[in-house]
Design a protein around this motif. Sequence first.
Motif, PDB file in Angstrom:
ATOM      1  N   ASN A 136      12.669  -6.466   0.592  1.00  0.00           N
ATOM      2  CA  ASN A 136      14.022  -6.443   1.137  1.00  0.00           C
ATOM      3  C   ASN A 136      14.076  -5.413   2.271  1.00  0.00           C
ATOM      4  OD1 ASN A 136      14.424  -8.057  -1.113  1.00  0.00           O
ATOM      5  ND2 ASN A 136      15.453  -6.445  -2.287  1.00  0.00           N
ATOM      6  N   ASP A 137      14.826  -5.709   3.309  1.00  0.00           N
ATOM      7  CA  ASP A 137      14.856  -4.865   4.505  1.00  0.00           C
ATOM      8  C   ASP A 137      15.146  -3.391   4.224  1.00  0.00           C
ATOM      9  OD1 ASP A 137      14.113  -6.636   6.439  1.00  0.00           O
ATOM     10  OD2 ASP A 137      16.127  -6.971   7.251  1.00  0.00           O
ATOM     11  N   ASP A 138      15.985  -3.112   3.215  1.00  0.00           N
ATOM     12  CA  ASP A 138      16.412  -1.728   3.000  1.00  0.00           C
ATOM     13  C   ASP A 138      15.486  -0.926   2.085  1.00  0.00           C
ATOM     14  OD1 ASP A 138      16.941  -2.942   0.593  1.00  0.00           O
ATOM     15  OD2 ASP A 138      19.049  -2.338   0.486  1.00  0.00           O
ATOM     16  N   VAL A 139      14.383  -1.521   1.619  1.00  0.00           N
ATOM     17  CA  VAL A 139      13.469  -0.801   0.730  1.00  0.00           C
ATOM     18  C   VAL A 139      12.731   0.281   1.513  1.00  0.00           C
ATOM     19  CG1 VAL A 139      11.442  -0.974  -0.754  1.00  0.00           C
ATOM     20  CG2 VAL A 139      13.182  -2.780  -0.788  1.00  0.00           C
ATOM     21  N   LYS A 140      12.789   1.504   1.025  1.00  0.00           N
ATOM     22  CA  LYS A 140      12.075   2.603   1.669  1.00  0.00           C
ATOM     23  C   LYS A 140      10.635   2.612   1.177  1.00  0.00           C
ATOM     24  CE  LYS A 140      12.672   7.336   3.199  1.00  0.00           C
ATOM     25  NZ  LYS A 140      13.553   8.524   3.242  1.00  0.00           N
ATOM     26  N   LEU A 141       9.702   2.762   2.101  1.00  0.00           N
ATOM     27  CA  LEU A 141       8.285   2.620   1.777  1.00  0.00           C
ATOM     28  C   LEU A 141       7.698   3.931   1.268  1.00  0.00           C
ATOM     29  CD1 LEU A 141       7.173   0.324   4.736  1.00  0.00           C
ATOM     30  CD2 LEU A 141       8.037  -0.302   2.474  1.00  0.00           C
ATOM     31  N   VAL A 142       8.050   4.254   0.030  1.00  0.00           N
ATOM     32  CA  VAL A 142       7.551   5.465  -0.639  1.00  0.00           C
ATOM     33  C   VAL A 142       6.922   5.053  -1.972  1.00  0.00           C
ATOM     34  CG1 VAL A 142       9.240   6.977   0.461  1.00  0.00           C
ATOM     35  CG2 VAL A 142       9.784   5.902  -1.739  1.00  0.00           C
ATOM     36  N   PRO A 143       5.963   5.817  -2.473  1.00  0.00           N
ATOM     37  CA  PRO A 143       5.304   5.464  -3.741  1.00  0.00           C
ATOM     38  C   PRO A 143       6.277   5.349  -4.906  1.00  0.00           C
ATOM     39  CG  PRO A 143       4.044   7.147  -2.578  1.00  0.00           C
ATOM     40  CD  PRO A 143       5.350   7.008  -1.846  1.00  0.00           C
ATOM     41  N   LEU A 144       6.024   4.383  -5.771  1.00  0.00           N
ATOM     42  CA  LEU A 144       6.852   4.168  -6.965  1.00  0.00           C
ATOM     43  C   LEU A 144       6.349   5.088  -8.075  1.00  0.00           C
ATOM     44  CD1 LEU A 144       7.033   0.259  -6.859  1.00  0.00           C
ATOM     45  CD2 LEU A 144       8.786   1.882  -6.111  1.00  0.00           C
ATOM     46  N   MET A 145       6.814   6.309  -8.056  1.00  0.00           N
ATOM     47  CA  MET A 145       6.275   7.314  -8.964  1.00  0.00           C
ATOM     48  C   MET A 145       6.754   7.174 -10.396  1.00  0.00           C
ATOM     49  SD  MET A 145       4.083   8.689  -7.173  1.00  0.00           S
ATOM     50  CE  MET A 145       3.519   9.710  -8.531  1.00  0.00           C
ATOM     51  N   ASP A 146       7.593   6.159 -10.681  1.00  0.00           N
ATOM     52  CA  ASP A 146       7.930   5.864 -12.075  1.00  0.00           C
ATOM     53  C   ASP A 146       6.759   5.200 -12.786  1.00  0.00           C
ATOM     54  OD1 ASP A 146      10.452   6.903 -11.811  1.00  0.00           O
ATOM     55  OD2 ASP A 146      11.434   4.962 -11.476  1.00  0.00           O
ATOM     56  N   SER A 147       5.767   4.750 -12.026  1.00  0.00           N
ATOM     57  CA  SER A 147       4.609   4.075 -12.609  1.00  0.00           C
ATOM     58  C   SER A 147       3.706   5.069 -13.345  1.00  0.00           C
ATOM     59  CB  SER A 147       3.795   3.380 -11.519  1.00  0.00           C
ATOM     60  OG  SER A 147       2.504   3.046 -11.980  1.00  0.00           O
ATOM     61  N   GLU A 160       0.837  -1.205   0.000  1.00  0.00           N
ATOM     62  CA  GLU A 160       0.000   0.000   0.000  1.00  0.00           C
ATOM     63  C   GLU A 160       0.868   1.250   0.000  1.00  0.00           C
ATOM     64  OE1 GLU A 160      -2.679   1.984   3.401  1.00  0.00           O
ATOM     65  OE2 GLU A 160      -3.649   0.232   2.478  1.00  0.00           O
ATOM     66  N   PHE A 161       1.967   1.237   0.785  1.00  0.00           N
ATOM     67  CA  PHE A 161       2.921   2.349   0.772  1.00  0.00           C
ATOM     68  C   PHE A 161       3.476   2.560  -0.635  1.00  0.00           C
ATOM     69  CE2 PHE A 161       3.489   1.616   5.422  1.00  0.00           C
ATOM     70  CZ  PHE A 161       3.459   2.933   5.880  1.00  0.00           C
ATOM     71  N   LEU A 162       3.944   1.464  -1.273  1.00  0.00           N
ATOM     72  CA  LEU A 162       4.618   1.579  -2.563  1.00  0.00           C
ATOM     73  C   LEU A 162       3.685   2.030  -3.682  1.00  0.00           C
ATOM     74  CD1 LEU A 162       7.041  -1.493  -2.766  1.00  0.00           C
ATOM     75  CD2 LEU A 162       7.475   0.795  -1.888  1.00  0.00           C
ATOM     76  N   THR A 163       2.391   1.759  -3.545  1.00  0.00           N
ATOM     77  CA  THR A 163       1.443   2.119  -4.606  1.00  0.00           C
ATOM     78  C   THR A 163       0.603   3.350  -4.245  1.00  0.00           C
ATOM     79  OG1 THR A 163      -0.305   0.640  -3.780  1.00  0.00           O
ATOM     80  CG2 THR A 163       1.287  -0.277  -5.349  1.00  0.00           C
ATOM     81  N   GLY A 164       0.979   4.026  -3.163  1.00  0.00           N
ATOM     82  CA  GLY A 164       0.246   5.236  -2.794  1.00  0.00           C
ATOM     83  C   GLY A 164      -1.241   4.985  -2.604  1.00  0.00           C
ATOM     84  N   LYS A 165      -1.562   3.816  -2.012  1.00  0.00           N
ATOM     85  CA  LYS A 165      -2.935   3.387  -1.729  1.00  0.00           C
ATOM     86  C   LYS A 165      -3.753   3.053  -2.980  1.00  0.00           C
ATOM     87  CE  LYS A 165      -3.653   5.260   2.891  1.00  0.00           C
ATOM     88  NZ  LYS A 165      -4.588   5.972   3.796  1.00  0.00           N
ATOM     89  N   VAL A 211      -3.384   8.376 -11.821  1.00  0.00           N
ATOM     90  CA  VAL A 211      -4.452   8.350 -10.817  1.00  0.00           C
ATOM     91  C   VAL A 211      -4.113   9.160  -9.579  1.00  0.00           C
ATOM     92  CG1 VAL A 211      -5.197   6.075 -11.623  1.00  0.00           C
ATOM     93  CG2 VAL A 211      -3.617   6.232  -9.679  1.00  0.00           C
ATOM     94  N   GLY A 212      -2.834   9.447  -9.377  1.00  0.00           N
ATOM     95  CA  GLY A 212      -2.432  10.155  -8.171  1.00  0.00           C
ATOM     96  C   GLY A 212      -2.216   9.200  -7.010  1.00  0.00           C
ATOM     97  N   VAL A 213      -1.502   9.656  -6.004  1.00  0.00           N
ATOM     98  CA  VAL A 213      -1.198   8.806  -4.854  1.00  0.00           C
ATOM     99  C   VAL A 213      -1.610   9.488  -3.564  1.00  0.00           C
ATOM    100  CG1 VAL A 213       0.751   7.678  -6.006  1.00  0.00           C
ATOM    101  CG2 VAL A 213       1.151   9.716  -4.606  1.00  0.00           C
ATOM    102  N   GLU A 214      -1.798   8.683  -2.554  1.00  0.00           N
ATOM    103  CA  GLU A 214      -2.106   9.176  -1.213  1.00  0.00           C
ATOM    104  C   GLU A 214      -1.041   8.612  -0.280  1.00  0.00           C
ATOM    105  OE1 GLU A 214      -5.604   8.847   2.195  1.00  0.00           O
ATOM    106  OE2 GLU A 214      -6.039   8.268   0.119  1.00  0.00           O
ATOM    107  N   ARG A 215      -0.185   9.485   0.222  1.00  0.00           N
ATOM    108  CA  ARG A 215       0.909   9.040   1.080  1.00  0.00           C
ATOM    109  C   ARG A 215       0.433   8.876   2.517  1.00  0.00           C
ATOM    110  NH1 ARG A 215       3.327  11.833  -3.026  1.00  0.00           N
ATOM    111  NH2 ARG A 215       5.433  11.154  -3.642  1.00  0.00           N
ATOM    112  N   ARG A 216       0.941   7.851   3.189  1.00  0.00           N
ATOM    113  CA  ARG A 216       0.633   7.677   4.611  1.00  0.00           C
ATOM    114  C   ARG A 216       1.561   8.498   5.481  1.00  0.00           C
ATOM    115  NH1 ARG A 216      -0.670   1.450   6.093  1.00  0.00           N
ATOM    116  NH2 ARG A 216      -0.975   2.471   8.101  1.00  0.00           N
ATOM    117  N   CYS A 217       2.656   8.985   4.884  1.00  0.00           N
ATOM    118  CA  CYS A 217       3.574   9.896   5.570  1.00  0.00           C
ATOM    119  C   CYS A 217       4.423  10.566   4.501  1.00  0.00           C
ATOM    120  CB  CYS A 217       4.456   9.143   6.571  1.00  0.00           C
ATOM    121  SG  CYS A 217       5.533   7.908   5.804  1.00  0.00           S
ATOM    122  N   GLU A 218       5.137  11.601   4.873  1.00  0.00           N
ATOM    123  CA  GLU A 218       6.011  12.279   3.920  1.00  0.00           C
ATOM    124  C   GLU A 218       7.195  11.386   3.554  1.00  0.00           C
ATOM    125  OE1 GLU A 218       5.350  15.145   2.416  1.00  0.00           O
ATOM    126  OE2 GLU A 218       3.439  15.092   3.501  1.00  0.00           O
TER     127      GLU A 218
END
Length: 363
Positions: free
Chosen positions: A294-305, A258-263, A311-318
């Motif tokens: 993987n442990d080191d993956v940062k949970l931010v939206p994959l905006m290359d998609s 959900e983090f990676l796809t911006g909900k 459709v836009g994304v909704e972040r759970r945090c900055e």
Amino acid sequence: MPSLTVPQTPRYVPALPTKENLQYADLAIIDLSKAATAEGRAELAVELREALTTHGFCYIINHGYTQAQNERMFDIADIPMSGVPEDEKRAYTGDSKKTGIFQGYKPRQYWHIDAGVRDQHEHYNCNRHVHSLMHPQALRPFLPDIDAFVRHNHHDILHKICRLMALSLELPEDTFVKLHDFDAPGVSYVRFMKYFPRSEEEEIQTKNVWMKGHTDFGSITLLWSQPVAALQIQTKEGWRWVKHIENAVLMNIGDSMEFLTGKFYKATIHRVVQPPIDQRGYTRLSMIYFSFLNDDVKLVPLMDSPVLQRVGVERRCEDDVAPTMKAWRVARISAYGASDLQKGKEPGIEEEVLNGIVVKHYN
């Protein structure tokens, strides 16, 4: 010389499927055999996107395991609970509240459910690197089977789903495969889990809820279907039961996806409740493969998609304060069933704040 003979596996006999007239969720069925061709993957990507934006759950069939293999694995899955003495179990008990890692046994009554009632289920967790740790004596002859099962879940089911998810977001096919590297630091694991019947008093105190409504906190969960009805998912129409399909795998996404796809793909709320009348008195045995990035993956939206750009994304945090997979995993595991939940603004919802992010529990 140690014996090379694998002992006979005790037969686990599950309950018969319920005959109760339950309200079931209408979940899509993804035929993974179609993923063998580019055309099939393109077709399945559309089906998966529809399933995940509708319910967040779907069935996976034709995943490469036969019914006979399925039954043997359920036999093996029962060994940690039924074939290991209690004193030996204690030697292999993990402490997830302190370590933030699910490994070894979680004994019954470890988690608080509600109204002072503690859980009545036991599970044994085995890291995907099966041979990296010691296991109870009774389970050791079957480690090759468990290792093969883990690798099949990871490479032949999870990675194929990862490719479909990438295509559904118009990303390179290997995007999510790389984020689920079998050999990278991380803790994807298989769980053998057994629910035991509870007293009538406990059922009344918890309103028949065995595990509160929650979202998984990994990326993709693979639950091997079993006949005891108890799992429910929250739909737009309310709580709906999940129907058993022989030799199918029930798949759902968790928080990190959900983090990676911006909900765009939302982690679906689900819970476990008392089974219907004709299945009460039976234990409920589950096999689950919980996958994590993987442990080191940062949970931010994959905006290359291109899809997420449209459709836009909704972040759970900055983005600058977003946790890594490891940080989120440790926070969620350490707090589960241990932290004091606060009443949320909505009825029947309790909340806790982890890493500055609100986590909701539904009852």
